[in-house]
Motif scaffolding. Structure first.
Motif, PDB file in Angstrom:
ATOM      1  N   GLN A 157      -3.601  15.953   2.756  1.00 20.13           N
ATOM      2  CA  GLN A 157      -4.578  15.482   2.023  1.00 20.13           C
ATOM      3  C   GLN A 157      -4.159  14.368   1.104  1.00 20.13           C
ATOM      4  N   THR A 158      -3.037  14.507   0.358  1.00 19.31           N
ATOM      5  CA  THR A 158      -2.434  13.699  -0.461  1.00 19.31           C
ATOM      6  C   THR A 158      -2.159  12.099   0.104  1.00 19.31           C
ATOM      7  N   ALA A 159      -1.292  12.245   1.114  1.00 26.19           N
ATOM      8  CA  ALA A 159      -0.818  11.174   2.068  1.00 26.19           C
ATOM      9  C   ALA A 159      -1.949  10.332   2.693  1.00 26.19           C
ATOM     10  N   VAL A 160      -3.155  10.925   3.081  1.00 21.49           N
ATOM     11  CA  VAL A 160      -4.354  10.328   3.503  1.00 21.49           C
ATOM     12  C   VAL A 160      -4.875   9.622   2.572  1.00 21.49           C
ATOM     13  N   LEU A 161      -5.129  10.353   1.384  1.00 19.08           N
ATOM     14  CA  LEU A 161      -5.995   9.785   0.302  1.00 19.08           C
ATOM     15  C   LEU A 161      -5.327   8.425  -0.217  1.00 19.08           C
ATOM     16  N   VAL A 162      -4.171   8.684  -0.570  1.00 21.92           N
ATOM     17  CA  VAL A 162      -3.258   7.495  -1.107  1.00 21.92           C
ATOM     18  C   VAL A 162      -3.173   6.313  -0.016  1.00 21.92           C
ATOM     19  N   GLY A 163      -2.859   6.860   1.036  1.00 25.18           N
ATOM     20  CA  GLY A 163      -2.863   5.708   2.061  1.00 25.18           C
ATOM     21  C   GLY A 163      -4.046   4.971   2.418  1.00 25.18           C
ATOM     22  N   GLY A 164      -5.258   5.727   2.585  1.00 24.46           N
ATOM     23  CA  GLY A 164      -6.696   5.119   2.792  1.00 24.46           C
ATOM     24  C   GLY A 164      -7.009   4.367   1.838  1.00 24.46           C
ATOM     25  N   VAL A 165      -6.911   4.697   0.184  1.00 22.54           N
ATOM     26  CA  VAL A 165      -7.541   3.756  -0.714  1.00 22.54           C
ATOM     27  C   VAL A 165      -6.616   2.628  -1.043  1.00 22.54           C
ATOM     28  N   VAL A 166      -5.318   2.766  -1.051  1.00 24.95           N
ATOM     29  CA  VAL A 166      -4.453   1.611  -1.298  1.00 24.95           C
ATOM     30  C   VAL A 166      -4.496   0.597  -0.147  1.00 24.95           C
ATOM     31  N   LEU A 167      -4.888   1.356   1.178  1.00 21.61           N
ATOM     32  CA  LEU A 167      -5.046   0.437   2.453  1.00 21.61           C
ATOM     33  C   LEU A 167      -6.556  -0.302   2.192  1.00 21.61           C
ATOM     34  N   ALA A 168      -7.634   0.076   1.475  1.00 18.08           N
ATOM     35  CA  ALA A 168      -8.675  -0.332   1.426  1.00 18.08           C
ATOM     36  C   ALA A 168      -8.804  -1.852   0.737  1.00 18.08           C
ATOM     37  N   TYR A 169      -7.996  -1.731  -0.640  1.00 17.09           N
ATOM     38  CA  TYR A 169      -8.232  -2.896  -1.175  1.00 17.09           C
ATOM     39  C   TYR A 169      -7.001  -3.665  -0.971  1.00 17.09           C
ATOM     40  N   THR A 170      -5.972  -3.161  -0.486  1.00 14.64           N
ATOM     41  CA  THR A 170      -4.829  -4.139   0.093  1.00 14.64           C
ATOM     42  C   THR A 170      -5.440  -5.079   1.447  1.00 14.64           C
ATOM     43  N   ALA A 171      -6.061  -4.300   2.157  1.00 13.80           N
ATOM     44  CA  ALA A 171      -6.298  -4.885   3.582  1.00 13.80           C
ATOM     45  C   ALA A 171      -7.641  -5.955   3.093  1.00 13.80           C
ATOM     46  N   TYR A 172      -8.350  -5.775   2.191  1.00 16.69           N
ATOM     47  CA  TYR A 172      -9.473  -6.674   1.817  1.00 16.69           C
ATOM     48  C   TYR A 172      -8.778  -8.078   0.973  1.00 16.69           C
ATOM     49  N   GLY A 173      -7.895  -7.764  -0.197  1.00 17.54           N
ATOM     50  CA  GLY A 173      -7.535  -8.678  -0.902  1.00 17.54           C
ATOM     51  C   GLY A 173      -6.057  -9.075  -0.841  1.00 17.54           C
ATOM     52  N   GLY A 174      -5.234  -8.631  -0.048  1.00 14.43           N
ATOM     53  CA  GLY A 174      -3.820  -9.334   0.237  1.00 14.43           C
ATOM     54  C   GLY A 174      -3.244  -8.969  -0.897  1.00 14.43           C
ATOM     55  N   LEU A 175      -2.195 -10.147  -1.253  1.00 17.57           N
ATOM     56  CA  LEU A 175      -1.227 -10.381  -2.434  1.00 17.57           C
ATOM     57  C   LEU A 175      -1.837 -10.353  -3.514  1.00 17.57           C
ATOM     58  N   ARG A 176      -3.245 -10.940  -3.480  1.00 17.36           N
ATOM     59  CA  ARG A 176      -3.918 -11.281  -5.006  1.00 17.36           C
ATOM     60  C   ARG A 176      -4.355  -9.884  -5.509  1.00 17.36           C
ATOM     61  N   ALA A 177      -4.797  -8.977  -4.682  1.00 14.49           N
ATOM     62  CA  ALA A 177      -5.168  -7.730  -5.105  1.00 14.49           C
ATOM     63  C   ALA A 177      -3.866  -6.893  -5.735  1.00 14.49           C
ATOM     64  N   SER A 178      -2.778  -6.987  -5.093  1.00 13.81           N
ATOM     65  CA  SER A 178      -1.829  -6.371  -5.254  1.00 13.81           C
ATOM     66  C   SER A 178      -0.888  -6.798  -6.600  1.00 13.81           C
ATOM     67  N   ILE A 179      -1.235  -7.940  -7.011  1.00 19.05           N
ATOM     68  CA  ILE A 179      -0.601  -8.654  -8.277  1.00 19.05           C
ATOM     69  C   ILE A 179      -1.523  -8.179  -9.260  1.00 19.05           C
ATOM     70  N   VAL A 180      -2.767  -8.276  -9.104  1.00 16.51           N
ATOM     71  CA  VAL A 180      -3.719  -7.635 -10.222  1.00 16.51           C
ATOM     72  C   VAL A 180      -3.666  -6.359 -10.437  1.00 16.51           C
ATOM     73  N   THR A 181      -3.443  -5.296  -9.511  1.00 18.36           N
ATOM     74  CA  THR A 181      -3.293  -3.995  -9.893  1.00 18.36           C
ATOM     75  C   THR A 181      -1.808  -3.831 -10.341  1.00 18.36           C
TER      76      THR A 181
END
Length: 522
Positions: A157-181
């Motif tokens: 449950q933890t692995a899926v939650l973390v992987g899924g949420v981080v995937l959501a914003y990273t797949a959308y915003g790429g490196l810009r999203a990563s730098i902001v967070t």
């Protein structure tokens, strides 16, 4: 103990807020170049923040403490801290050189192809992808173990939650999203990690009481000259340096910084901060030995060395505060997971123009997002089967150590060519694997008929230093016999994705004849 459902719901809220922030600030991403590199967009504070946060994965609460508790006490922790500072110092020099020679570059594999040819390119691609994928799986393993220990949340449950949420914003915003967070995470996490360390010592009775407990448990734990710990410190420093020098995450940030001066300053500050954070985190493992009866054998069913940090916290703090630190770990894992998701996608996407026929910008961006999804699913799957975060890292580190000198010497030496570099990398890896004490590796090798009796006694120090020495020696041996390579060609041969350059389609231009020669050296 916090109820598992409460813990999971709180974790989802924290990660959801982080994801919303990443999506909001990256909504103006309008090209694959912007998605993968955010080229030249990070000023001084953002550059420093993303460099610190990208290192500060959940491993920082787990692996250094495991090293301190299991592998040699204070001397082992010091080696770990030095190992995390060295790559930052190395990139402070390498980064400007990379920008100078390959100003339009995207990835280390792109550089490997242009500099050494297809054979070395494939080798570097495999090594880099393998390292970053293992790093990602280890991060998810760590946070799943921590949440299971602290709140009884099932690992999947933890692995899926973390992987899924981080995937959501990273797949959308790429490196810009990563730098902001990353910027937000650094501002929050650096003081919190340091305060947790100070608070734990105070809660356990103060420095004098802590010192007495640790000495009573094992006086060698606080001896900076303890031979076992020193050996660990030396080889782990080499291991981390090699691994990080083939990590695409740093190559991305080399290009994201606004200018070379900003880049150098950011890496220098990150070296100091990373050293202090690893030192503090690692001391938790040393302190745990003084207060808790840990199971120190990684092969034992009850092994808890990998969560020594949280074992100690349970002795020092109420359950609610321990869970708050687990939420801190969630932010830590997201800071490195989004970096790795994007780095893996960028590594492959930068190479797609050589596979697809004249792909447009939209095709490349969609491909990058799909690759991010594939990586996330695979990493979650692997994390559910792994146990020791440190053991996962070490296997990946070995590949980086064998590759770093052959790969990076080409930034400075004109006579290092593809055949010699590849021979050096393969030879170094062979030596490292032969001495590597990992059970899976040894089991695979001993299963080969006739090979078991030829294998030397396993030793991490010999494995890592041997891989480094042999790869360097073999690469250097080929220098006197190789033709010169014009380093100015790298600027001409590597173009931005989607650019209308001299090759006509924005692909990486290559000189087939020259690479053919490099291949012939093999």
């Amino acid at each position: 103990m916090i109820a598992p459902t409460t813990a999971l719901a709180t974790a989802a809220l924290v990660l959801g807020a982080l994801a919303a922030l990443g999506v909001y600030y990256s909504r103006e991403v309008d090209s694959v170049e912007d998605y993968l590199l955010a080229r030249g967009s990070a000023d001084g504070p953002r550059t420093t923040a993303t460099l610190v946060a990208s290192v500060m994965g959940v491993w920082i609460l787990l692996s250094p403490a495991e090293a301190g508790a299991v592998f040699g006490g204070l001397s082992a922790v010091l080696g770990y801290a030095v190992g995390e500072a060295l790559p930052m110092l190395a990139y402070a020099r390498l980064g400007p050189r990379i920008r100078e020679l390959v100003p339009a570059g995207h990835s280390l594999t792109e550089y490997a192809l242009a500099r050494y040819g297809p054979a070395m390119y494939v080798f570097v691609l495999v090594v880099s992808v393998f390292y970053m994928f293992v790093f990602l799986a280890a991060e998810l393993t760590g946070i799943a173990s921590a949440m299971s220990f602290v709140a009884g949340v099932p690992r999947w449950q933890t692995a899926v939650l973390v992987g899924g949420v981080v995937l959501a914003y990273t797949a959308y915003g790429g490196l810009r999203a990563s730098i902001v967070t990353d910027t937000v995470q650094t501002v929050l996490l650096v003081p919190l990690v340091l305060l947790t360390g100070v608070g734990a010592v105070a809660a356990l009775g103060g420095p004098t009481a802590v010192h007495s407990h640790v000495v009573a448990a094992d006086p060698t734990l606080l001896d900076p000259t303890f031979l076992t710990g020193l050996r660990f410190g030396v080889w782990v420093a080499v291991a981390i340096l090699g691994a990080e020098l083939v990590n695409q995450s740093w190559w991305q940030r080399v290009y994201a910084a606004s200018d070379p001066a900003t880049l150098r300053r950011g890496f220098h500050i990150a070296a100091v901060v990373n050293f202090l954070l690893v030192l503090v985190a690692g001391l938790f493992g040393v302190l745990a030995r003084g207060y808790v009866d840990l199971t120190l054998d990684p092969a034992a069913a009850g092994y808890d060395g990998s969560v020594a940090f949280f074992v100690l916290l349970q002795e020092a703090f109420p359950d609610l505060l321990v869970f708050a630190v687990a939420l801190l770990a969630l932010l830590l894992v997201s800071s490195s997971a989004d970096t790795l998701f994007n780095a893996l996608a960028s590594l492959v996407t930068a190479d797609l123009p050589r596979v697809l026929s004249d792909p447009d910008d939209r095709t490349l961006t969609v491909a990058a997002r799909l690759l991010t999804v594939v990586v996330a699913v695979a990493a979650v799957s692997v994390s559910l089967r792994a146990r020791s975060v440190l053991q996962l890292f070490l296997l990946a580190d070995l590949f980086g150590v064998a590759t770093m000198v052959p790969l990076l010497s080409g930034l400075y030496l004109e006579r290092v060519r593809g055949g010699g570099a590849l021979a050096g990398g393969v030879a170094g890896l062979a030596v490292g694997v032969a001495w590597f004490p990992n059970a899976l590796v040894r089991g695979t090798l001993t299963a080969v008929p006739g090979l078991a009796g030829l294998l030397p006694t396993p030793d991490f120090l010999v494995a890592f230093l041997g891989a480094l020495a042999v790869s360097t020696a073999v690469t250097a041996a080929g220098v006197p016999f190789a033709d010169r390579f014009d380093l100015d060609r790298l600027d001409r041969d590597v173009r931005r994705l989607g650019a209308n350059d001299a090759t006509g389609d924005g692909e990486l231009a290559t000189d087939g004849g020259d690479h053919q020669t490099d291949g012939g050296e093999l």
